[in-house]
Enzyme design. Structure first.
Site, PDB file in Angstrom:
ATOM      1  N   GLN A 171       3.120  -0.239  -2.421  1.00  0.00           N
ATOM      2  CA  GLN A 171       2.511   0.921  -1.757  1.00  0.00           C
ATOM      3  C   GLN A 171       3.265   1.344  -0.504  1.00  0.00           C
ATOM      4  O   GLN A 171       3.068   2.427   0.026  1.00  0.00           O
ATOM      5  CB  GLN A 171       1.059   0.598  -1.380  1.00  0.00           C
ATOM      6  N   MET A 219      -3.930  -1.996  -0.573  1.00  0.00           N
ATOM      7  CA  MET A 219      -3.837  -2.268   0.866  1.00  0.00           C
ATOM      8  C   MET A 219      -4.787  -1.366   1.661  1.00  0.00           C
ATOM      9  O   MET A 219      -5.564  -0.604   1.084  1.00  0.00           O
ATOM     10  CB  MET A 219      -2.401  -2.075   1.339  1.00  0.00           C
ATOM     11  N   GLY A 220      -4.701  -1.450   2.978  1.00  0.00           N
ATOM     12  CA  GLY A 220      -5.520  -0.580   3.836  1.00  0.00           C
ATOM     13  C   GLY A 220      -6.141  -1.285   5.019  1.00  0.00           C
ATOM     14  O   GLY A 220      -6.887  -0.677   5.787  1.00  0.00           O
ATOM     15  N   THR A 280       1.271   4.878   9.521  1.00  0.00           N
ATOM     16  CA  THR A 280       0.714   3.744   8.770  1.00  0.00           C
ATOM     17  C   THR A 280       0.221   4.230   7.414  1.00  0.00           C
ATOM     18  O   THR A 280      -0.401   5.299   7.323  1.00  0.00           O
ATOM     19  CB  THR A 280      -0.441   3.005   9.483  1.00  0.00           C
ATOM     20  N   ILE A 281       0.497   3.423   6.394  1.00  0.00           N
ATOM     21  CA  ILE A 281      -0.014   3.783   5.072  1.00  0.00           C
ATOM     22  C   ILE A 281      -1.536   3.681   5.064  1.00  0.00           C
ATOM     23  O   ILE A 281      -2.199   4.250   4.216  1.00  0.00           O
ATOM     24  CB  ILE A 281       0.587   2.908   3.948  1.00  0.00           C
ATOM     25  N   ASP A 282      -2.111   2.922   6.023  1.00  0.00           N
ATOM     26  CA  ASP A 282      -3.559   2.663   6.027  1.00  0.00           C
ATOM     27  C   ASP A 282      -4.391   3.878   6.466  1.00  0.00           C
ATOM     28  O   ASP A 282      -5.601   3.912   6.239  1.00  0.00           O
ATOM     29  CB  ASP A 282      -3.886   1.488   6.955  1.00  0.00           C
ATOM     30  N   ARG A 294     -10.683  -4.089 -21.764  1.00  0.00           N
ATOM     31  CA  ARG A 294     -10.713  -5.003 -20.626  1.00  0.00           C
ATOM     32  C   ARG A 294     -11.224  -4.360 -19.344  1.00  0.00           C
ATOM     33  O   ARG A 294     -11.211  -3.135 -19.209  1.00  0.00           O
ATOM     34  CB  ARG A 294      -9.283  -5.456 -20.313  1.00  0.00           C
ATOM     35  N   GLY A 348       1.956   2.051  14.133  1.00  0.00           N
ATOM     36  CA  GLY A 348       0.511   2.086  13.899  1.00  0.00           C
ATOM     37  C   GLY A 348      -0.211   1.639  15.161  1.00  0.00           C
ATOM     38  O   GLY A 348       0.373   1.615  16.252  1.00  0.00           O
TER      39      GLY A 348
HETATM   40  O1  F6P Z   1      -0.626  -1.950   7.906  1.00  0.00           O
HETATM   41  C1  F6P Z   1       0.117  -1.773   6.749  1.00  0.00           C
HETATM   42  C2  F6P Z   1      -0.061  -2.932   5.815  1.00  0.00           C
HETATM   43  O2  F6P Z   1       0.679  -2.678   4.651  1.00  0.00           O
HETATM   44  C3  F6P Z   1      -1.510  -3.282   5.472  1.00  0.00           C
HETATM   45  O3  F6P Z   1      -2.065  -2.406   4.537  1.00  0.00           O
HETATM   46  C4  F6P Z   1      -1.362  -4.703   5.009  1.00  0.00           C
HETATM   47  O4  F6P Z   1      -2.551  -5.446   5.180  1.00  0.00           O
HETATM   48  C5  F6P Z   1      -0.282  -5.241   5.903  1.00  0.00           C
HETATM   49  O5  F6P Z   1       0.453  -4.128   6.386  1.00  0.00           O
HETATM   50  C6  F6P Z   1       0.658  -6.187   5.215  1.00  0.00           C
HETATM   51  O6  F6P Z   1       1.534  -6.711   6.150  1.00  0.00           O
HETATM   52  P1  F6P Z   1       2.822  -7.550   5.779  1.00  0.00           P
HETATM   53  O7  F6P Z   1       3.912  -6.566   5.436  1.00  0.00           O
HETATM   54  O8  F6P Z   1       3.127  -8.304   6.998  1.00  0.00           O
HETATM   55  O9  F6P Z   1       2.488  -8.410   4.603  1.00  0.00           O
END
Ligand code: F6P
Length: 369
Positions: A287, A182-183, A138-140, A175, A115
């Site tokens: 995710q 994430m992101g 990157t998943i983001d 509810r 990323g």
């Molecule tokens: O950048 C990918 C990601 O999964 C983000 O969405 C998230 O904030 C971060 O990495 C989490 O990182 P870690 O695996 O170090 O907890």
């Protein structure tokens, strides 16, 4: 005959193994040697961490999650925490050693899959003379200069499936369910999964949110005989008054803070401001796991094969990118200047508003009351 080394850096993403598969096969067919550096730059520092990769080593891995090479997001070679003889931790720059070892081992090119953080590191190595090609992961989906990164589609599918499942339990109990996804500082996962998964409210970092608007939407649902609501909140979302949520720096050597906490905060605000039973959950690393979707698999395989073509053409310090469904090369430097944000004028934002999803603000297209 060329000798290529491949590494996977930063948080893992479904599709990493598919890139490795494509690189190994494309190189093998040219008669080139491929090596894998374990845990980011580990193989450049410890010989045992550098592994030769043959097609038999990557058989079938294109459909698996994770990375056979391992990864780390606390392995920046330009600022690496190292324990000295006195047992103290010192931050040292081992980048020159890595360049020396790269040359000593006789490599012609380093294919760095990562990323923005890992690609920034790759670019710094290119500036030190290492021939580097980047592959955007990157998943983001927050990398500039490519329409997509691989891993994103799988993460969105996982989040959407989770939302589908939450509908029935939310409805059974009347509810409000708040789901934190994430992101980082971009709202791509929240927006795409929220629209596809029937969310009532989607909160993204690009639109600072107002709890009053969120609660108005929940009240409006009640008014229309819908007694449950689904709220999707991106981990990087923050309030209109400037409140943001994180858990600090975490492990030594990490470059970034660990985001999180906004989902529970939003849930407790809803609980306090309405009489609704409210629960929150954090989807977290689910995710990042699992088999890549067909879209991600194909994209990752295309990225891997395109990266090898760039090696042949000697287009270094560039990243393969998907632009208008074509594989192109873009300078890594252009991709890492800033993170790609959701465009507030995009049709996805309009779609969300048009179908009645609250984005935590007043719809700017509506006239003031
Ligand atoms: O950048 C990918 C990601 O999964 C983000 O969405 C998230 O904030 C971060 O990495 C989490 O990182 P870690 O695996 O170090 O907890």
């Amino acid at each position: 005959m060329k000798k290529i080394v491949i590494s996977t850096g930063g948080g893992d993403a479904p599709g990493l193994n598919a890139v490795i598969y494509a690189v190994v096969h494309a190189c093998y067919r040219k008669g080139w040697e491929v090596y894998g550096s374990r845990n980011g730059y580990g193989g450049f520092l410890e010989i045992d961490e550098m592994v030769r990769l043959y097609p038999r080593d990557v058989e079938g891995i294109y459909s698996t999650g994770g990375t056979i090479l391992g990864s780390t997001n606390k392995g920046n070679p330009f600022s690496r925490p190292v324990e000295n003889l006195a047992g103290e931790i010192q931050i040292v720059d081992v980048s020159d050693k890595i360049v020396r070892n790269f040359n000593r081992m006789g490599f012609d090119c380093h294919i760095a899959i990562g990323g923005d953080g890992s690609l920034d590191i790759a670019h710094r190595f290119a500036e030190k003379g290492m021939p580097v090609i980047g592959v955007p992961k990157t998943i983001d989906n927050d990398l500039e200069k490519t329409n997509r990164t691989f891993g994103f589609d799988t993460a969105v599918s996982t989040a959407t499936e989770a939302l589908d499942k939450l509908h029935s339990t939310a409805k059974s109990h009347n509810r409000v369910m708040v789901v934190e996804v994430m992101g980082r500082d971009s709202g791509w996962i929240a927006l795409y999964s929220g629209i596809s998964g029937g969310a009532d409210v989607i909160l993204i970092p690009e639109i600072p949110f107002d709890m009053e608007e969120v609660c108005n939407k929940i009240a409006d649902n009640e008014l229309h005989d819908k007694h449950y609501s689904i709220v999707v909140v991106a981990e990087g979302a923050g309030t209109k008054s400037g409140q943001s949520f994180n858990k600090g720096k975490g492990e030594l050597g990490r470059d970034e803070v660990i985001l999180g906490g906004v989902g529970e905060w939003v849930a407790s605000e809803i609980r306090n401001r309405t009489d609704k039973d409210t629960r929150s959950l954090v989807l977290g690393h689910l995710q990042r796991g699992g088999s890549p979707t067909t879209f991600d698999r194909l994209l990752a395989l295309r990225f891997g094969a395109a990266a090898v073509r760039l090696v042949e053409e000697r287009v270094f310090d560039h990243m393969v990118a998907l632009i208008d469904s074509m594989m192109v090369a873009v300078p890594i430097a252009d991709a890492i200047v800033m993170r790609k944000k959701v465009d507030l004028a995009s049709d996805k934002i309009m779609t969300a508003r048009d179908i009645g999803i609250c984005l935590g603000d007043k719809d700017p297209r509506m006239p003031d009351e």
